[in-house]
Design an enzyme around this catalytic site. Sequence first.
Site, PDB file in Angstrom:
ATOM      1  N   ARG A  90      -2.058 -39.329  31.260  1.00  0.00           N
ATOM      2  CA  ARG A  90      -1.735 -37.978  30.805  1.00  0.00           C
ATOM      3  C   ARG A  90      -2.902 -37.373  30.031  1.00  0.00           C
ATOM      4  NH1 ARG A  90       3.545 -35.871  27.331  1.00  0.00           N
ATOM      5  NH2 ARG A  90       2.784 -33.739  27.061  1.00  0.00           N
ATOM      6  N   ASN A 144       8.482 -36.097  35.956  1.00  0.00           N
ATOM      7  CA  ASN A 144       7.673 -34.928  36.312  1.00  0.00           C
ATOM      8  C   ASN A 144       6.564 -35.294  37.308  1.00  0.00           C
ATOM      9  OD1 ASN A 144       8.798 -32.775  34.812  1.00  0.00           O
ATOM     10  ND2 ASN A 144       7.968 -33.650  32.928  1.00  0.00           N
ATOM     11  N   CYS A 164      15.970 -31.280  34.682  1.00  0.00           N
ATOM     12  CA  CYS A 164      15.029 -30.867  33.642  1.00  0.00           C
ATOM     13  C   CYS A 164      15.849 -30.410  32.447  1.00  0.00           C
ATOM     14  CB  CYS A 164      14.142 -29.736  34.160  1.00  0.00           C
ATOM     15  SG  CYS A 164      12.924 -29.137  32.960  1.00  0.00           S
ATOM     16  N   HIS A 194       9.923 -25.768  35.883  1.00  0.00           N
ATOM     17  CA  HIS A 194       8.870 -25.326  34.973  1.00  0.00           C
ATOM     18  C   HIS A 194       8.290 -23.968  35.379  1.00  0.00           C
ATOM     19  CE1 HIS A 194       8.005 -29.559  33.125  1.00  0.00           C
ATOM     20  NE2 HIS A 194       9.246 -29.151  32.963  1.00  0.00           N
ATOM     21  N   TYR A 241       6.642 -22.795  30.056  1.00  0.00           N
ATOM     22  CA  TYR A 241       5.531 -23.089  30.964  1.00  0.00           C
ATOM     23  C   TYR A 241       4.926 -21.840  31.582  1.00  0.00           C
ATOM     24  CZ  TYR A 241       6.997 -27.892  30.422  1.00  0.00           C
ATOM     25  OH  TYR A 241       7.313 -29.104  29.883  1.00  0.00           O
TER      26      TYR A 241
END
Length: 438
Positions: A90, A144, A164, A194, A241
Amino acid sequence: MKLAVIGGGSTYTPELVDGLARLRDVLPVEELALMDPAADRLGPVGGLARRILARQGHPARITTTGDLEAAVDGADAVLLQLRVGGQAARENDETWPLECGCVGQETTGAGGLAKALRTVPVVLDIAERVRRANPDAWIVDFTNPVGIVTRALLTAGHRAVGLCNVAVGFQYRFAAMLGVRPEQVELDHVGLNHLTWERGVRVDGQEVLPRLLAEHGERIAGLLHMPLPVIARLGVVPSYYLRYFYAHDEVVRQLRTGPSRASEVAATERRLLEMYADPTLDEKPELLGTRGGAHYSEAAVALTAALLGRTGVPEEPGVPEEPEGRGGAGAVRNVQVVNTFNNGTLPFLPDDAVVEVPAAVGPSGAVPLPVAPLEPLYAGLVSAVTTYEHLALEAALHGGRDRVFDALLAHPLVGQFEYAEKLTDRLVAHNRDHLAWA
């Protein structure tokens, strides 16, 4: 009833366990199998999970294992909450895109594509092993990028629904602002994972979005990190987002000057795991609320219960009963925001696109409810990102530098030949260990 959690060593898990304990009448789990190859995480998480259940008097048995087959054997539902490559991957996803002047984020843009490429093959392998163990088991995907991963699962014929926490998070926040119970709040939530907008907020059937924006606009703008005039101009509440699209250059400047979200999360996780190892801790700590995933447990329990035909889930008025089929005639369905096949819900998208909308959920799966036509201001972006997600899935399934490049070029956050070339090189270089074709 047995529930398996793949990625059970996640620091999210105590949130889920707390929800299972509180909502035991909705989903009476007898065994919770936590599977994770990282024993150093699984130990403290499993210990805290047992203490949470004991504190709340829940009789379920918790097992911890690094063996996937043992975890899913006999499971009625399997929750996926894994992170291929861990927080180190990440950190990379949020860093190298910035070198090219693009947003570095783990679920969208170039970083989101990297995560999809690492994740889809692993999830599909897990799903095949779940199908061999129990063909009737449901897979609930919280991993995700949820839209792409869910599309991969559904395209491969798996019994899967994507989940989500954005919608349920809005539901609880709006309820608190309005002084009502969360179950009184209904959202007109539409878009892709998102990439969604709350076009309406109803309390006991009455539209209250204009009042919500008038009375609580500043607070909502603060939660979204967007200017209030933008939200007022739109007249809707976009997901957090959308700031990556509506304020791309500003976000890039911010990300280049401050610590990455990945480094903050990694620090929080280290502290949480230390706390979880404390044998006197028997409830989820407040610090977990800063990790993200708020109200994940409520959404996961409600969705799993509906998929398994639990009548403890409140029936929504006006929702048809389940037709004759896998769930049996008359099984209760309940309305929840999920990720599932479009199937005509947004007519300008292909049927096999995965959308995030309210759906009637029951033992035969999730059936999107009709939604009002999506305004052109939002439909164009949804259409472009859907095209990207199709190309991203092709790259994840079949590999190849050209497919990666095509997906990046199609993404609205990239969209330039020079950027796509540079990002493709960096993506492959940073993820070579996770790409069988590289």
